[in-house]
Design a protein around this motif. Sequence first.
Motif, short mmCIF file in Angstrom:
data_model
loop_
_atom_site.label_atom_id
_atom_site.label_comp_id
_atom_site.label_asym_id
_atom_site.label_seq_id
_atom_site.Cartn_x
_atom_site.Cartn_y
_atom_site.Cartn_z
N GLN A 208 0.86 -1.18 0.00
CA GLN A 208 0.00 0.00 0.00
C GLN A 208 0.89 1.24 0.00
O GLN A 208 2.07 1.17 0.34
N GLU A 209 0.31 2.38 -0.39
CA GLU A 209 1.11 3.59 -0.51
C GLU A 209 1.46 4.18 0.85
O GLU A 209 2.58 4.63 1.08
N VAL A 210 0.50 4.19 1.77
CA VAL A 210 0.69 4.85 3.06
C VAL A 210 1.51 3.96 3.99
O VAL A 210 1.19 2.79 4.20
N ALA A 211 2.59 4.53 4.54
CA ALA A 211 3.41 3.83 5.53
C ALA A 211 3.00 4.28 6.92
O ALA A 211 2.82 5.48 7.16
N THR A 212 2.83 3.33 7.82
CA THR A 212 2.38 3.67 9.18
C THR A 212 3.47 3.34 10.19
O THR A 212 4.27 2.43 10.00
N VAL A 213 3.47 4.13 11.28
CA VAL A 213 4.44 3.95 12.36
C VAL A 213 3.67 3.88 13.68
O VAL A 213 2.81 4.73 13.94
N ALA A 214 3.97 2.90 14.49
CA ALA A 214 3.29 2.75 15.78
C ALA A 214 3.85 3.76 16.77
O ALA A 214 5.02 4.14 16.73
#
Length: 342
Positions: A208-214
């Motif tokens: 997916q395009e969006v990278a997430t960070v916890a």
Amino acid sequence: MTDDNIAGIPQAAPASITSIAETSAAVLAAVESVVIGQGEPLRIAMASILAGGHVLFEDVPGLGKTLAARSLASAMGLPFRRLQCTPDLLPADITGSYVYAPTSGDFVFRPGPVFTGLLLADELNRTAPKTQSALLEAMAEAQVTVEGTSFALPAPFHVIATANPIEYEGTYALPEAQLDRFLVRLSVGYPNRTEEERVLANRLARRQEVATVAAVTDAEGLLAMQAGVERVHVDADILRYCVDLAAATRADRTVEVGASPRGSQALMLVARSLAVMDGRDYVTPDDVKRVAVPALAHRLTLTPAAWAAGTDAARIVAGIVDMVPGPPVVARGGTVHSGTGS
């Protein structure tokens, strides 16, 4: 904190040096899992936030400046708002404004995007000076004033702005007074081939395009870290070294206006944060040297001749760092840990 660069921060129980170092490392590790090839800029950006300041990323498009800002906000657990700056953006689009409420018959204040923990002002130099100036009070005093009424911003409050230095049409250069409000100005730079391959591989892996960070910490945890940084010892020799570097910019023949005391304070504050992030309760000359260019270069106004010749302020500061002798590395208690800093 008393300097205009620093947002007002309420009292918080200070975190220990060890805790700050561990949490900072975890935040950076989380961010660097999605932001590749920006290790040193991210570290200085994190140090600037621990120092209570604001950060300007200035580099060409497509290098991940926006992703870096969003990822830092996510890892630090801060509320995040992104403001896309355009020529038609108005000051009220940043600060908020009074709107009519038909149910009560009164005008009520509707807060703008500046009411957040970390505000990303993307492409800040694309909006008009009048709108750029709407951020000045927020950055200096952690409040905004609308129609004579002041509204406090949440704490902590930080601005990360981006600017594109290669385009001139439809852009407005940031005035020196506003540049001075940023604790540091950072350049990301192009990744090397291995890092760029990792960027592509990461994109394929996440599908997916969006990278997430916890989130690693939260707003309260960041306030505790900032309070802990305030307890770090800075030796008198280090203070003199910061002053010497700033003073040398004022004496350089290619510089029309050198760094003010706000610049020497920026050196001290960011260097102190870097020391804590390394697990130390004292600052070394090398800490100061690491932040000299990001903390001072954007505060210099070059002479017309130097500007016309294409002289780079960063190179001037780097030359000054090489020229000005540094003190011995002294920890709390007066123990000398290494030789001279230059």
